[in-house]
Write an enzyme that holds these catalytic residues in place. Structure first.
Site, PDB file in Angstrom:
ATOM      1  N   GLY A  27      36.877  52.190  51.108  1.00 26.32           N
ATOM      2  CA  GLY A  27      36.236  52.718  50.154  1.00 26.32           C
ATOM      3  C   GLY A  27      35.148  53.752  50.388  1.00 26.32           C
ATOM      4  O   GLY A  27      34.830  53.830  51.524  1.00 26.32           O
ATOM      5  N   GLY A  42      35.982  56.182  58.185  1.00 26.56           N
ATOM      6  CA  GLY A  42      36.219  55.135  58.974  1.00 26.56           C
ATOM      7  C   GLY A  42      35.093  54.377  59.729  1.00 26.56           C
ATOM      8  O   GLY A  42      35.033  53.694  60.835  1.00 26.56           O
ATOM      9  N   HIS A  49      35.942  55.499  45.254  1.00 25.84           N
ATOM     10  CA  HIS A  49      37.125  55.296  45.472  1.00 25.84           C
ATOM     11  C   HIS A  49      37.297  54.038  46.287  1.00 25.84           C
ATOM     12  O   HIS A  49      36.370  53.767  47.197  1.00 25.84           O
ATOM     13  CB  HIS A  49      37.937  56.310  46.313  1.00 25.84           C
ATOM     14  CG  HIS A  49      39.347  55.829  46.613  1.00 25.84           C
ATOM     15  ND1 HIS A  49      40.238  55.218  45.807  1.00 25.84           N
ATOM     16  CD2 HIS A  49      40.002  55.768  48.032  1.00 25.84           C
ATOM     17  CE1 HIS A  49      41.236  54.872  46.409  1.00 25.84           C
ATOM     18  NE2 HIS A  49      41.240  55.392  47.729  1.00 25.84           N
ATOM     19  N   HIS A 104      39.909  50.066  47.285  1.00 22.75           N
ATOM     20  CA  HIS A 104      41.039  49.400  47.363  1.00 22.75           C
ATOM     21  C   HIS A 104      40.769  48.055  46.934  1.00 22.75           C
ATOM     22  O   HIS A 104      41.418  46.900  47.037  1.00 22.75           O
ATOM     23  CB  HIS A 104      41.874  49.295  48.527  1.00 22.75           C
ATOM     24  CG  HIS A 104      42.301  50.641  49.161  1.00 22.75           C
ATOM     25  ND1 HIS A 104      43.542  50.726  49.898  1.00 22.75           N
ATOM     26  CD2 HIS A 104      41.687  51.847  48.967  1.00 22.75           C
ATOM     27  CE1 HIS A 104      43.773  52.184  50.302  1.00 22.75           C
ATOM     28  NE2 HIS A 104      42.546  52.771  49.731  1.00 22.75           N
ATOM     29  N   ASP A 107      33.640  47.862  25.988  1.00 16.95           N
ATOM     30  CA  ASP A 107      32.232  47.948  26.226  1.00 16.95           C
ATOM     31  C   ASP A 107      32.167  49.269  27.181  1.00 16.95           C
ATOM     32  O   ASP A 107      31.155  50.065  27.174  1.00 16.95           O
ATOM     33  CB  ASP A 107      31.592  46.958  26.775  1.00 16.95           C
ATOM     34  CG  ASP A 107      31.115  45.815  25.668  1.00 16.95           C
ATOM     35  OD1 ASP A 107      31.073  46.363  24.704  1.00 16.95           O
ATOM     36  OD2 ASP A 107      30.689  44.813  26.236  1.00 16.95           O
ATOM     37  N   HIS A 165      48.612  53.265  44.907  1.00 16.24           N
ATOM     38  CA  HIS A 165      47.295  53.733  45.876  1.00 16.24           C
ATOM     39  C   HIS A 165      46.355  52.597  45.313  1.00 16.24           C
ATOM     40  O   HIS A 165      46.041  51.441  45.826  1.00 16.24           O
ATOM     41  CB  HIS A 165      47.137  55.045  45.633  1.00 16.24           C
ATOM     42  CG  HIS A 165      46.060  55.627  46.565  1.00 16.24           C
ATOM     43  ND1 HIS A 165      46.003  55.083  47.988  1.00 16.24           N
ATOM     44  CD2 HIS A 165      45.116  56.339  46.516  1.00 16.24           C
ATOM     45  CE1 HIS A 165      44.928  55.668  48.347  1.00 16.24           C
ATOM     46  NE2 HIS A 165      44.546  56.616  47.695  1.00 16.24           N
ATOM     47  N   TYR A 181      22.843  48.798  22.059  1.00 16.50           N
ATOM     48  CA  TYR A 181      22.733  47.753  23.036  1.00 16.50           C
ATOM     49  C   TYR A 181      21.822  48.152  23.968  1.00 16.50           C
ATOM     50  O   TYR A 181      21.620  49.342  24.160  1.00 16.50           O
ATOM     51  CB  TYR A 181      24.204  47.506  23.763  1.00 16.50           C
ATOM     52  CG  TYR A 181      24.324  46.763  24.962  1.00 16.50           C
ATOM     53  CD1 TYR A 181      24.913  45.461  24.910  1.00 16.50           C
ATOM     54  CD2 TYR A 181      23.868  46.982  26.228  1.00 16.50           C
ATOM     55  CE1 TYR A 181      24.744  44.272  25.778  1.00 16.50           C
ATOM     56  CE2 TYR A 181      24.087  46.041  27.048  1.00 16.50           C
ATOM     57  CZ  TYR A 181      24.363  44.828  27.071  1.00 16.50           C
ATOM     58  OH  TYR A 181      24.403  44.057  28.109  1.00 16.50           O
TER      59      TYR A 181
END
Lengths: 230, 230, 230, 230
Positions: free
Chosen positions: C27, C45, C94, C96, C119, C168, C226
């Site tokens: 991520g 990584g 991004h 997974h 919402d 993906h 809200y």
């Protein structure tokens, strides 16, 4: 004897409960010293929270205990066969992790549905057949190992560092115990997402081969560019 | 009175929330002193984080309270019947653990799909029928116990230390409270993997009998070789 | 250089494991300084528990590294395209994450089944096609970005701050890195409940349009009421 | 003003994240002082980890804010209607808890499949219809309350302290905020096990009425014998 390797494999074993891959004592990690031809492995049935580095059992590749006060994991003969047949691996993991074991029990290989899978496992993770009556009754754990190594005579054990044994559970491996555990964690996540994916779309197809190639080779081999290089 | 047993059963009760088997007060563990013919059990409806060893209630095998300031678990009459009919058990657990209870609600026995199951339970974990109207209205908890012990007149309660009561939930037992809790944890894991396995492969068959035999007898009886021996 | 933005994006990255959205390094979060035309992103990584604010890599909108000892996330070219095409966003995520990725692998858009979805996301969360062979082999990550921005030429990226890439996983965005992470958490929860909802009722229909409008506009735009206002 | 009630309802609100029932700010608890005709409720959109007892907003039963620096929960008009129509309740909870919301989104009532359900909820937990266009556009939250109270004109709100609103989520109530949260936790667990139960057996039938009666009345009313009595 092999104090550093024992510590490394002790830590790799302790990662199994940390990543939620084991209940009670249902898992084991081993690691090998290729020069000496000896490997160390978790003792059988000892709870993780009582385990110490010096409890690791030292074995040779004929399956003889070389050092250790405990019996080695009952799966030791399986590890022996894998170390003998896969010369470039340095560590092996066996667990009953929940999702991977559910696939193993179902008797199905895990299709490659996406890039998470393709980043680590090239193609579907194979589910091998159950051993037959003779193989089970005589040298069960050794025969489990032979079944696995037999499959990889025709397949690349480095591109597929995982296998499911039908009605049993997964084995993974890697260049050392740490990487083997890493692959066990990935396998569990991939197994979970593949099962959910099939529920969301009963007609789902595996990811296109070109996407599987792209992701696998983005992380492995000559042209790899993921991470920080060597 | 029975201070050591109370402490042991208190600790076994505290393992239920630790292993995620109970919500609120939905579970209980008991343990018996066979020589004295007395057992201790969790009090009814007392929250786990307020429980103390001395709160355990002492009961005899006619279901009379022998000592304790609290009422015993409302499931106590079920425990009484099991202790009377299963002479070699020392502990009993009842929970509403999520996966085992889902199987109990579904009315299905849990097939043996793999070695995780076979290591502990020999054959499918039986789901018994729901009690009928008369049995429910008169002595419900006692009749739950009689239904269970009736089933095990024809079956081996030591090879199958677990049962599901339809529309209700699981009971497990063992040589002491600790082992009974251990079996409750295994049952929950096995129930989870069996449900997932059936979703992954709707046509899945139970594991071959020879594999079930191998794994069960690898851990139980004369020829057992798992763990560190006696 | 951009020390404050680095710290903010470091913290947003650390929220990914906190909310259970990432395994290992799967991520990344980035955030942009629109005035300078530079954005910062997680290095490729590097494990989350070794990450420090100063490790964030500074990039320009041509995809050149401006500062940083590490390589940027391999998904950086995707982030570049999104920043160029979506002028009002300040952060991109991004992951997974398990449920959103399961939908992405299944190739299905996530229907709006209720107010939790409505919402935050106006209409179904789109699942875009898989890239073709040419797009994968040449500039894969950039082409992922172009596929997304192409879809949003005809759609409102502010009313739909999330997308699934087939085979993906998900991308989300927001006015800054924090909001992009917030949307990633919501997407995972919405993906989970949509999958379960379809299992409970195989014939379920999306929520009525008027309910979707009500909830979306209760939290967004002129008439929002809200929360605690501006 | 109402300092003790504020503290109690603050603590009840903090139990929602503790029991895993809320993501971000998606939930609220209120509690009423019947003598004064005032209730306190969580402020709208304030994160749980910033919440303090004095942040609770005091409202009257016409829906006017009596005290508090924050806006009350946007669901406040729903709470008002329930307090007016259900004279014996003291607390109300609304969440988007994952399993109960999945049932609400599916539009199905939760059948009573076992004793866990029957111990708390007498019969199936009803899923009410979605509001129509007019009801949504004009006084949406109030109309949600009226839909619920309308249903309970013909049904016993004390024997069924929970309801699902289609495409939205659950409301629960009880004699105080603490009991309302307790019922929200039970509802989530019951919703989870009912969904899993149906997957394990697609033909499952609700528990027999006599078992539902037995368990409900074992814990409620004159003949109750669960727990430690009054």
């Amino acid at each position: 004897m092999l104090a550093e390797l024992k510590k490394e494999i002790y830590l790799a074993n302790m990662d199994l409960p940390k990543y939620g891959l084991v209940t009670f004592t249902w898992g084991n990690v081993s690691g090998i010293d290729r020069e000496k031809g000896l490997f160390v492995i978790k003792p059988s049935g000892v709870p993780y929270d009582e385990l110490k580095p010096e409890d690791m059992v030292v074995m040779d590749l004929e399956g003889n205990k070389v050092e250790g006060k405990y019996n080695p994991s009952s799966d030791t003969p399986t590890h022996v066969e894998l170390y003998k047949a896969f010369p470039e691996i340095g560590g092996i993991v066996h667990t009953h992790s929940s999702w991977a074991t559910s696939w193993a029990q179902s008797g199905r290989s895990i299709p490659c549905y996406g890039t998470t899978h393709a980043d680590y496992f090239y193609g579907e993770v194979p589910c091998l057949r159950c051993l037959n009556k003779d193989e089970i009754e005589d040298a069960y754990e050794k025969n489990t190992g032979l079944l696995i190594t037999d499959y990889f005579k025709e397949n690349d054990y480095k591109a597929m560092p995982a296998v499911l044994c039908k009605n049993h559970g997964p084995f993974t491996w890697g260049k050392d115990g740490h990487e083997a555990v890493h692959n066990a964690v990935v396998l569990e996540e991939v197994a979970k997402m593949a099962a959910r994916c099939e529920r969301i779309n009963g007609q789902v197809e595996p990811a296109p081969q070109e996407l599987q190639d792209k992701h696998y080779y983005r992380k492995h081999g000559e042209g790899a560019y993921y991470g920080q290089g060597k």
